[in-house]
Design an enzyme around this catalytic site. Structure first.
Site, PDB file in Angstrom:
ATOM      1  N   SER A 195      -9.718   2.087   2.935  1.00  0.00           N
ATOM      2  CA  SER A 195      -8.829   2.803   2.034  1.00  0.00           C
ATOM      3  C   SER A 195      -7.859   1.892   1.289  1.00  0.00           C
ATOM      4  O   SER A 195      -7.264   2.288   0.310  1.00  0.00           O
ATOM      5  CB  SER A 195      -8.041   3.838   2.846  1.00  0.00           C
ATOM      6  OG  SER A 195      -7.219   3.187   3.807  1.00  0.00           O
ATOM      7  N   LYS A 201       0.843  -1.203   0.000  1.00  0.00           N
ATOM      8  CA  LYS A 201       0.000   0.000   0.000  1.00  0.00           C
ATOM      9  C   LYS A 201       0.873   1.245   0.000  1.00  0.00           C
ATOM     10  O   LYS A 201       1.925   1.284   0.652  1.00  0.00           O
ATOM     11  CB  LYS A 201      -0.908  -0.023   1.234  1.00  0.00           C
ATOM     12  CG  LYS A 201      -1.965   1.084   1.259  1.00  0.00           C
ATOM     13  CD  LYS A 201      -2.900   0.910   2.446  1.00  0.00           C
ATOM     14  CE  LYS A 201      -3.930   2.032   2.541  1.00  0.00           C
ATOM     15  NZ  LYS A 201      -4.822   1.880   3.697  1.00  0.00           N
ATOM     16  N   SER A 211     -10.078  -0.387   7.147  1.00  0.00           N
ATOM     17  CA  SER A 211      -9.515  -0.173   5.811  1.00  0.00           C
ATOM     18  C   SER A 211      -8.862  -1.392   5.178  1.00  0.00           C
ATOM     19  O   SER A 211      -8.506  -1.354   4.008  1.00  0.00           O
ATOM     20  CB  SER A 211      -8.503   0.975   5.838  1.00  0.00           C
ATOM     21  OG  SER A 211      -9.170   2.202   5.959  1.00  0.00           O
TER      22      SER A 211
END
Length: 486
Positions: free
Chosen positions: A154, A79, A178
């Protein structure tokens, strides 16, 4: 059959037998990215040259018989809020559009030690603020099951890249759901570890008391391998816990006889869709059939979790994001004549709407005259939510419920309605406030064909039990064998 439809342990064995090479695995990843990335848009930066060089080096080790680790040679996505030395890390924000870090996050160092191969950096909501991936400053990632729908957020890029077969597994971060929410939306396995289990050093902070890095994988077994590799105390992170890291894979016995499951009535009540509720009830039947027992319980303060979370996380974000001021690194405006103007313009140009919204909410909550009424009260509510979990865990081993109230929604459907968007995390947020671990595993499909997730929550530092329960459920069903047809 794609190589990535096999488990880590199967690929490791094939590497050992010289049936495949690390280069084959890396080729598979970039080939798949070439086929589907224009539809999925999971990656922000690819690191192809370094990945291929590393694959060649690992293949040389393979020839010498040096491939000891379980994750040796496995392709992974990271990420884009986890810093990687000399590999662009943007947090999907214009303010860090050209930021190349000078060091690696602790989890990245641990991945290097495990000899995985980093394929690239994955898209996300800007600074991890969002539930749909539409808040990225660069592109909206799409759900591989239906590209008109969001992948969740996210860590949407992390979940979509695994679901679409671009990488074997990925790292995400979870502040209020997330990892688990996009894992549910994309039909993969996502774990938020206990707060302190995994070092946060090198994770760009959103809300420091809530953030945790965790693994996103196809199967529970792969998840256990990856968590073990990244766990452990870190002198660079004073909030990382000095607790033993068990062999999580050893806990995957498939035996849940006598396991006591709590099902909070609040997690199946108002606001939870019929499809999500039914998929959980069906999953409980499966677990019952395996010898587990379940009872309905109450987590009475969970209804206040959403409000408490947005006050606390926004307050911490307003402090954490004050470092992005155009002075030391990142974007700096060209349109300022004074220092104060430079700060203002840099932040106005660099931050997106959602980030500005949360900074303003957090600054207000911490301001004189409002601190006691908002921030302090939210901290007290957090303590009550943590106590609710402790009370339930005195009698039960795991808590089970849906990961999300509904399956994924369409891109653009809720982008103008922040409050409805925030409510998507209503079932995952209490876990972060209490600091306990939670996993999402696929447990069914909605009428429109989109995946649904089952959330299992455990006691502090008891990931082994939720892995055992999740693995037993996974082995009794075939949801993990379904793949989106892109």
């Amino acid at each position: 059959m794609s190589l990535f439809e096999q488990k880590v342990s199967e690929l490791h064995e094939r590497l050992h037998k010289k049936e495949i090479s690390v280069t084959d695995l890396v080729d598979e990843s970039y080939k798949r990215i070439g086929q589907v990335e224009d539809k999925v848009k999971a990656f922000l930066t690819l690191d192809e040259e370094n990945a291929r060089n590393q694959a060649k080096r690992l293949d040389d080790q393979l020839v010498k018989g040096e491939n000891e680790g379980a994750l040796f040679g496995m392709p992974i996505g990271v990420k884009d809020n986890i810093v990687t030395k000399n590999l662009r890390t943007t947090c999907a924000s214009k303010i860090l559009e050209n930021f190349d870090p000078i060091y690696d996050a602790t989890v990245v160092q641990k991945l290097q030690k495990a000899e995985t191969v980093t394929i690239g950096k994955l898209n996300m909501d800007e600074f991890a603020m969002g539930s749909s991936n539409e808040n990225s400053a660069f592109q909206a990632t799409r759900n591989p099951w239906n590209t008109e729908y969001v992948p969740g957020g996210s860590s949407g890029g992390s979940a979509a890249s695994v679901a679409s077969g671009e990488v074997l597994f990925s790292l995400g971060s979870d502040t209020g759901g997330s990892i688990r929410q996009p894992a549910a939306y994309c039909g993969v396995v996502g774990l938020k570890p206990t707060y302190g289990r995994v070092s946060r050093f090198g994770l760009v902070a959103f809300a420091s008391s809530l953030d945790q890095i965790g693994p996103v994988t196809r199967t529970v077994e792969d998840n256990a391998y990856l968590l073990e590799a990244i766990s452990g105390v870190d002198p660079m992170d004073s909030t990382s816990a000095n607790v033993d890291v068990p062999n999580f894979v050893n806990s995957l016995t498939g035996d849940v006889r006598g396991l006591k499951i709590a099902v909070p009535k609040e997690y199946l009540g108002e606001g939870v869709g019929e499809e999500a509720r039914n998929s959980v009830l069906e999953a409980l039947k499966v677990l019952e059939g395996l010898g587990a027992q379940w009872e309905e319980v109450s987590l009475p303060h969970s209804k206040y979790a959403l409000a408490a979370y947005y006050l606390l996380s926004s307050s911490e974000a307003s402090a954490n994001l004050s470092r992005f001021d155009g002075v030391r690194y990142g974007h700096r405006t060209d349109n300022a004549e004074t220092l104060i103007e430079m700060y203002k313009q840099t932040r106005a140009e660099g931050f997106g709407d959602e980030v500005k919204r949360r900074i303003m909410l957090g600054t207000f909550s911490l301001s004189s005259g409002y601190y006691d009424a908002y921030y302090k009260k939210a901290q007290k509510v957090r303590t009550l939510i943590k106590k609710d979990f402790e009370d339930v865990f005195e009698k039960y081993d795991v808590i089970v419920g849906p990961t999300t109230p509904t399956p994924a929604f369409k891109i653009g459907e809720k982008v103008d309605d922040p409050l409805t968007m925030y409510a998507n995390d209503i079932l995952t947020i209490p876990v972060n406030l209490a600091g306990v671990p939670g996993i999402s595993v696929p447990c069914g499909y909605a009428a429109n064909g989109l995946p649904l997730g089952l959330q299992m929550i455990g006691k502090h530092f008891d990931e082994s039990t939720i892995y055992r329960a999740a693995h037993a459920f996974e082995q009794a069903t075939d949801f993990h064998k379904q793949f989106p047809k892109l």
